[in-house]
Design a protein around this motif. Sequence first.
Motif, PDB file in Angstrom:
ATOM      1  N   GLY A  68      -1.813  40.803 -34.476  1.00 34.41           N
ATOM      2  CA  GLY A  68      -1.616  41.627 -33.293  1.00 34.41           C
ATOM      3  C   GLY A  68      -1.314  40.747 -32.102  1.00 34.41           C
ATOM      4  O   GLY A  68      -0.649  39.720 -32.231  1.00 34.41           O
ATOM      5  N   HIS A  69      -1.854  41.115 -30.954  1.00 35.62           N
ATOM      6  CA  HIS A  69      -1.585  40.331 -29.754  1.00 35.62           C
ATOM      7  C   HIS A  69      -2.466  39.086 -29.677  1.00 35.62           C
ATOM      8  O   HIS A  69      -2.077  38.081 -29.088  1.00 35.62           O
ATOM      9  N   LEU A  70      -3.643  39.145 -30.276  1.00 35.56           N
ATOM     10  CA  LEU A  70      -4.538  37.992 -30.225  1.00 35.56           C
ATOM     11  C   LEU A  70      -4.040  36.861 -31.107  1.00 35.56           C
ATOM     12  O   LEU A  70      -3.326  37.077 -32.087  1.00 35.56           O
ATOM     13  N   LEU A  71      -4.447  35.642 -30.756  1.00 33.74           N
ATOM     14  CA  LEU A  71      -4.057  34.467 -31.532  1.00 33.74           C
ATOM     15  C   LEU A  71      -5.058  34.217 -32.652  1.00 33.74           C
ATOM     16  O   LEU A  71      -6.227  34.584 -32.562  1.00 33.74           O
ATOM     17  N   GLY A  72      -4.591  33.547 -33.702  1.00 31.15           N
ATOM     18  CA  GLY A  72      -5.456  33.244 -34.833  1.00 31.15           C
ATOM     19  C   GLY A  72      -5.010  31.998 -35.568  1.00 31.15           C
ATOM     20  O   GLY A  72      -4.178  31.220 -35.087  1.00 31.15           O
ATOM     21  N   LYS A  73      -5.545  31.798 -36.761  1.00 32.41           N
ATOM     22  CA  LYS A  73      -5.296  30.580 -37.525  1.00 32.41           C
ATOM     23  C   LYS A  73      -3.833  30.438 -37.937  1.00 32.41           C
ATOM     24  O   LYS A  73      -3.322  29.326 -38.063  1.00 32.41           O
ATOM     25  N   GLU A  74      -3.151  31.559 -38.174  1.00 32.87           N
ATOM     26  CA  GLU A  74      -1.743  31.461 -38.581  1.00 32.87           C
ATOM     27  C   GLU A  74      -0.892  30.911 -37.439  1.00 32.87           C
ATOM     28  O   GLU A  74       0.087  30.200 -37.676  1.00 32.87           O
ATOM     29  N   ASP A  75      -1.266  31.217 -36.198  1.00 30.46           N
ATOM     30  CA  ASP A  75      -0.549  30.641 -35.062  1.00 30.46           C
ATOM     31  C   ASP A  75      -0.695  29.124 -35.045  1.00 30.46           C
ATOM     32  O   ASP A  75       0.278  28.404 -34.810  1.00 30.46           O
ATOM     33  N   VAL A  76      -1.901  28.650 -35.300  1.00 36.73           N
ATOM     34  CA  VAL A  76      -2.137  27.201 -35.350  1.00 36.73           C
ATOM     35  C   VAL A  76      -1.253  26.560 -36.416  1.00 36.73           C
ATOM     36  O   VAL A  76      -0.635  25.516 -36.187  1.00 36.73           O
ATOM     37  N   GLN A  77      -1.157  27.202 -37.564  1.00 40.14           N
ATOM     38  CA  GLN A  77      -0.376  26.640 -38.669  1.00 40.14           C
ATOM     39  C   GLN A  77       1.106  26.569 -38.333  1.00 40.14           C
ATOM     40  O   GLN A  77       1.746  25.521 -38.510  1.00 40.14           O
ATOM     41  N   VAL A  78       1.687  27.661 -37.830  1.00 39.37           N
ATOM     42  CA  VAL A  78       3.129  27.673 -37.584  1.00 39.37           C
ATOM     43  C   VAL A  78       3.507  26.754 -36.421  1.00 39.37           C
ATOM     44  O   VAL A  78       4.554  26.098 -36.458  1.00 39.37           O
ATOM     45  N   VAL A  79       2.652  26.679 -35.409  1.00 40.36           N
ATOM     46  CA  VAL A  79       2.940  25.783 -34.290  1.00 40.36           C
ATOM     47  C   VAL A  79       2.849  24.336 -34.733  1.00 40.36           C
ATOM     48  O   VAL A  79       3.696  23.505 -34.377  1.00 40.36           O
ATOM     49  N   SER A  80       1.836  24.020 -35.533  1.00 41.64           N
ATOM     50  CA  SER A  80       1.672  22.657 -36.036  1.00 41.64           C
ATOM     51  C   SER A  80       2.877  22.234 -36.877  1.00 41.64           C
ATOM     52  O   SER A  80       3.396  21.115 -36.723  1.00 41.64           O
ATOM     53  N   GLU A  81       3.341  23.122 -37.751  1.00 42.22           N
ATOM     54  CA  GLU A  81       4.490  22.799 -38.602  1.00 42.22           C
ATOM     55  C   GLU A  81       5.749  22.606 -37.762  1.00 42.22           C
ATOM     56  O   GLU A  81       6.552  21.711 -38.038  1.00 42.22           O
ATOM     57  N   TRP A  82       5.927  23.438 -36.746  1.00 36.34           N
ATOM     58  CA  TRP A  82       7.111  23.333 -35.896  1.00 36.34           C
ATOM     59  C   TRP A  82       7.105  22.029 -35.109  1.00 36.34           C
ATOM     60  O   TRP A  82       8.129  21.346 -35.010  1.00 36.34           O
ATOM     61  N   LEU A  83       5.971  21.668 -34.580  1.00 36.24           N
ATOM     62  CA  LEU A  83       5.871  20.412 -33.824  1.00 36.24           C
ATOM     63  C   LEU A  83       6.094  19.205 -34.738  1.00 36.24           C
ATOM     64  O   LEU A  83       6.762  18.243 -34.352  1.00 36.24           O
TER      65      LEU A  83
END
Length: 296
Positions: A267-282
């Motif tokens: 939903g609108h809140l952040l979670g562990k999947e956000d950490v994963q996709v941002v880490s992979e992108w960086l």
Amino acid sequence: MAKYRLIALLISALPIAIASNIDPVHARDVSPCASIGHQGNVEKTAKDCVEPRGTKAALGEGQALGLPEGALKKLSVPEPITRVHRFAYRLLRPQNPSGETMILLHGSGGDETSLFKLASSVAPHATLFGVSGRVTQKGIKRWYARITATEFDQNDIRKEAQAFADFLKDRMAAEKLDLNRAVFIGYSNGANLIAAMALLDPNLIHRAVLLRAMPVLHAAPEVDLRRSRFLCVAGQKDKIYAPFAPALEELLRDRGANVDSLTIAAGHLLGKEDVQVVSEWLSAGSAVAARGRQQQ
């Protein structure tokens, strides 16, 4: 009279909606510095970070409150705001810095520490530079004044974008940090400001992560963003912001930006999947940059 009774009913229902619609796990995932104290190489000063004083600090824009879709849009009377003169910020330097700086912009109701936990997870050797917006509207801290959940004061967006850009350039120079190697990470209201700043000052932002963002400028300038890369992450269950995500991505691509977009099961809140996709992108971006330096 019926219209005003409806507005009063919606406003009085906000505390109940907040209390009943927050996932405690996700709220902890986005709380500032819940376990940052000795994570990675972040200095002990991180222990000064505080948890949110209320559930609103874990939220982005208002649709996480669970009101009927479109209800907040009817509250078209601008809410009174207060504005502080200076930007509050927190700077955390790792023991073994990578040379990169993560410039962190919170969502509505957050503060300069709200994205420290996420940023330290995705970039443990980066310097963290968290900044807080200057505007407070009905007790909620924001980056610029809003009219409804998806309509914003156009003059205020430009005013605050310029003020923040001026502050950022001065502060980064004073701290001897390389703005060209900085990565901007914004959530909701903060992500919206980053996108607006990129369009208003195309030489300022080269890499940015936009979490739960939407376009906020009515007349976006025709600028050259070919030197800029963006990761846009929308939440599939985010009923207000997700429908606007494609428009923002198209807006940036039309101006030449390299845009990677993802919609995750959230939903609108952040979670562990956000950490994963941002880490992979960086990580992917760092690998490309390293290859480029080797070829030079």
